[in-house]
Design a protein around this motif. Structure first.
Motif, mmCIF file in Angstrom:
data_model
loop_
_atom_site.group_PDB
_atom_site.id
_atom_site.type_symbol
_atom_site.label_atom_id
_atom_site.label_comp_id
_atom_site.label_asym_id
_atom_site.label_seq_id
_atom_site.Cartn_x
_atom_site.Cartn_y
_atom_site.Cartn_z
ATOM 1 N N GLN A 253 34.875 19.696 31.990
ATOM 2 C CA GLN A 253 34.882 18.258 32.274
ATOM 3 C C GLN A 253 35.746 17.939 33.484
ATOM 4 O O GLN A 253 35.281 17.403 34.473
ATOM 5 C CB GLN A 253 35.382 17.483 31.052
ATOM 6 C CG GLN A 253 34.459 17.526 29.857
ATOM 7 C CD GLN A 253 35.065 16.849 28.638
ATOM 8 O OE1 GLN A 253 36.018 16.064 28.758
ATOM 9 N NE2 GLN A 253 34.531 17.138 27.470
ATOM 10 N N SER A 254 37.044 18.279 33.388
ATOM 11 C CA SER A 254 37.969 17.973 34.477
ATOM 12 C C SER A 254 39.332 18.579 34.183
ATOM 13 O O SER A 254 39.655 18.844 33.014
ATOM 14 C CB SER A 254 38.128 16.458 34.639
ATOM 15 O OG SER A 254 38.815 15.911 33.514
ATOM 16 N N PRO A 255 40.143 18.791 35.209
ATOM 17 C CA PRO A 255 41.509 19.282 34.984
ATOM 18 C C PRO A 255 42.328 18.350 34.104
ATOM 19 O O PRO A 255 43.114 18.804 33.266
ATOM 20 C CB PRO A 255 42.089 19.364 36.405
ATOM 21 C CG PRO A 255 40.905 19.534 37.291
ATOM 22 C CD PRO A 255 39.818 18.717 36.645
ATOM 23 N N SER A 256 42.159 17.030 34.274
ATOM 24 C CA SER A 256 42.935 16.081 33.468
ATOM 25 C C SER A 256 42.537 16.148 32.000
ATOM 26 O O SER A 256 43.377 15.997 31.107
ATOM 27 C CB SER A 256 42.761 14.653 34.003
ATOM 28 O OG SER A 256 41.415 14.236 33.914
ATOM 29 N N ALA A 257 41.253 16.388 31.726
ATOM 30 C CA ALA A 257 40.807 16.528 30.338
ATOM 31 C C ALA A 257 41.426 17.764 29.698
ATOM 32 O O ALA A 257 41.817 17.744 28.520
ATOM 33 C CB ALA A 257 39.286 16.612 30.283
ATOM 34 N N PHE A 258 41.549 18.831 30.473
ATOM 35 C CA PHE A 258 42.164 20.044 29.940
ATOM 36 C C PHE A 258 43.657 19.840 29.683
ATOM 37 O O PHE A 258 44.191 20.295 28.666
ATOM 38 C CB PHE A 258 41.958 21.214 30.895
ATOM 39 C CG PHE A 258 42.633 22.475 30.439
ATOM 40 C CD1 PHE A 258 42.183 23.151 29.310
ATOM 41 C CD2 PHE A 258 43.742 22.975 31.109
ATOM 42 C CE1 PHE A 258 42.818 24.314 28.870
ATOM 43 C CE2 PHE A 258 44.373 24.130 30.680
ATOM 44 C CZ PHE A 258 43.912 24.804 29.563
ATOM 45 N N GLU A 259 44.347 19.155 30.579
ATOM 46 C CA GLU A 259 45.772 18.893 30.373
ATOM 47 C C GLU A 259 45.986 18.083 29.102
ATOM 48 O O GLU A 259 46.933 18.323 28.348
ATOM 49 C CB GLU A 259 46.359 18.173 31.588
ATOM 50 C CG GLU A 259 46.469 19.060 32.820
ATOM 51 C CD GLU A 259 47.249 18.402 33.942
ATOM 52 O OE1 GLU A 259 47.904 17.373 33.675
ATOM 53 O OE2 GLU A 259 47.189 18.915 35.066
ATOM 54 N N ARG A 260 45.123 17.117 28.881
ATOM 55 C CA ARG A 260 45.219 16.315 27.651
ATOM 56 C C ARG A 260 44.990 17.209 26.432
ATOM 57 O O ARG A 260 45.692 17.098 25.424
ATOM 58 C CB ARG A 260 44.187 15.189 27.693
ATOM 59 C CG ARG A 260 44.205 14.274 26.469
ATOM 60 C CD ARG A 260 43.179 13.151 26.630
ATOM 61 N NE ARG A 260 43.283 12.188 25.553
ATOM 62 C CZ ARG A 260 42.629 12.245 24.417
ATOM 63 N NH1 ARG A 260 41.807 13.263 24.181
ATOM 64 N NH2 ARG A 260 42.786 11.313 23.492
ATOM 65 N N TRP A 261 44.020 18.090 26.516
ATOM 66 C CA TRP A 261 43.727 19.013 25.413
ATOM 67 C C TRP A 261 44.941 19.878 25.106
ATOM 68 O O TRP A 261 45.284 20.083 23.929
ATOM 69 C CB TRP A 261 42.533 19.886 25.791
ATOM 70 C CG TRP A 261 42.120 20.849 24.724
ATOM 71 C CD1 TRP A 261 41.235 20.624 23.710
ATOM 72 C CD2 TRP A 261 42.574 22.204 24.552
ATOM 73 N NE1 TRP A 261 41.108 21.739 22.916
ATOM 74 C CE2 TRP A 261 41.917 22.736 23.405
ATOM 75 C CE3 TRP A 261 43.469 23.014 25.251
ATOM 76 C CZ2 TRP A 261 42.135 24.028 22.960
ATOM 77 C CZ3 TRP A 261 43.690 24.311 24.807
ATOM 78 C CH2 TRP A 261 43.029 24.809 23.675
ATOM 79 N N CYS A 262 45.609 20.366 26.134
ATOM 80 C CA CYS A 262 46.795 21.210 25.938
ATOM 81 C C CYS A 262 47.911 20.443 25.243
ATOM 82 O O CYS A 262 48.539 20.947 24.298
ATOM 83 C CB CYS A 262 47.298 21.744 27.285
ATOM 84 S SG CYS A 262 46.182 22.907 28.092
ATOM 85 N N ASP A 263 48.162 19.233 25.718
ATOM 86 C CA ASP A 263 49.221 18.424 25.108
ATOM 87 C C ASP A 263 48.893 18.088 23.661
ATOM 88 O O ASP A 263 49.762 18.123 22.780
ATOM 89 C CB ASP A 263 49.441 17.137 25.910
ATOM 90 C CG ASP A 263 50.086 17.385 27.261
ATOM 91 O OD1 ASP A 263 50.699 18.468 27.434
ATOM 92 O OD2 ASP A 263 50.000 16.520 28.139
ATOM 93 N N ASN A 264 47.648 17.766 23.394
ATOM 94 C CA ASN A 264 47.246 17.450 22.027
ATOM 95 C C ASN A 264 47.358 18.661 21.110
ATOM 96 O O ASN A 264 47.700 18.541 19.930
ATOM 97 C CB ASN A 264 45.809 16.921 22.002
ATOM 98 C CG ASN A 264 45.693 15.518 22.584
ATOM 99 O OD1 ASN A 264 46.688 14.827 22.763
ATOM 100 N ND2 ASN A 264 44.476 15.114 22.886
#
Length: 322
Positions: A253-264
């Protein structure tokens, strides 16, 4: 050892009642403007006595409240160093760039590291690498040399970013607390994946990629580097065989979506600490929960300031700890 934190955990339980839940986040998202969002935060007790705080001053005040509480509860804050090493290496990077470029300090340094940023700056100015902690000496000198001699800021960055991850991982391995160990593992693995994806998208050569990746148990760095050299599809194929298979869809999807996934992922892992009565784990989880809360508020404030849609902001906001 765990019983020594009994009182501290009891205090943390009381403070957790003030953490933002999904309902509080929705209230902030519903604010019609940046200014209204700031007022809502102040009504909820955020910030100090400043009448018209900026987003940065308000968030900095909340972070200081967290660490002031920890200083009050815990006699030896070194148990939390694993959360602070990235700040140290950020400040070291800033010091090296200031010295090598002759720039002024425009707020490049951040607070709450294990070393005062003025000590780091003095060490760089004097080339006194021996005054730094042992794990930091080699990377500091190497990064300084890279920037001073070649003006290669990217090489300076990857040397210190890798050293920061190595420090986090070493601290996690040395910890007796399972939460701290798991946090270090997830942090390094997530950083490696993000680095691999960036390298794949920018066509970095293998030697660059391998130098940038930090070792961890849950990912084969050699296989990840090889996949990154081949492209994003190869990275996704590799991840589908690991503990991070669920990340494949969001990576596309996007780098920002992955960062959110990591934090979650980290938040979901630490939530059970709300039901623990002993040990340093609940305190560590509170710190991470607060940092996650502050990050989400920063995202909301930035979105309101830039007049992004509520849906666009909501897609970036992290899950809450409580």
């Amino acid at each position: 050892m765990s019983e020594s934190y009994t009182y501290a955990v009891a205090r943390i339980r009381a403070n957790e009642l003030a953490l933002f839940n999904d309902q509080a986040i929705e209230q902030l998202l519903a604010a019609k403007s940046y200014e209204e969002c700031i007022r809502l935060l102040q009504d909820k007790g955020w910030g100090g006595m400043e009448a018209n705080p900026t987003a940065e001053s308000l968030l900095a005040e909340e972070r200081e409240k967290t660490w002031a509480l920890m200083r009050e509860l815990v006699p030896d804050l070194s148990v939390f160093d694993v959360f602070l090493y990235t700040n140290d290496y950020h400040n070291l990077k800033a010091a090296i760039k200031l010295v090598c470029t002759g720039s002024e300090d425009f707020g490049l340094f951040i607070s709450h590291g294990t070393i005062d940023h003025r000590e780091l700056l003095h060490a760089v100015q004097e080339r006194d690498w021996g005054s730094l902690p042992d794990p930091m000496r080699g990377p500091a000198e190497e990064a300084y040399t890279a920037l001073a001699q070649t003006r290669d800021g990217q090489l300076c960055d990857i040397i210190l970013d890798r050293a920061a991850l190595d420090a986090v991982y070493a601290a996690g391995k040395a910890s007796r607390d399972e939460l701290v160990r798991r946090y270090a593992e997830l942090t390094v693995a997530a950083a490696d994946i993000k680095t691999a994806v960036r390298c794949a998208r920018t066509g970095k050569p293998m030697d660059f990629i391998r130098r940038a990746l930090a070792e961890c148990d849950s990912l084969s760095v050699s296989r990840l580097a090889k996949a990154a050299a081949e492209g994003l599809d190869s990275i996704c194929d590799l991840l589908s065989t690991t503990d991070y298979a669920d990340a494949v869809e969001v990576l596309r999807q996007s780098p920002s979506a992955f960062e959110r996934w990591c934090d979650n992922l980290i938040i979901r892992y630490i939530r059970p600490q709300q039901f623990q009565s002993f040990g340093v784990g609940p305190l560590a989880a509170y710190i991470l929960g607060r940092e996650n809360e502050i990050k989400s508020v920063r995202i909301i404030l930035s979105g309101k300031l830039n007049q992004l849609s509520d849906q666009s902001i909501r897609e970036r906001v992290r899950e809450m700890y409580v």
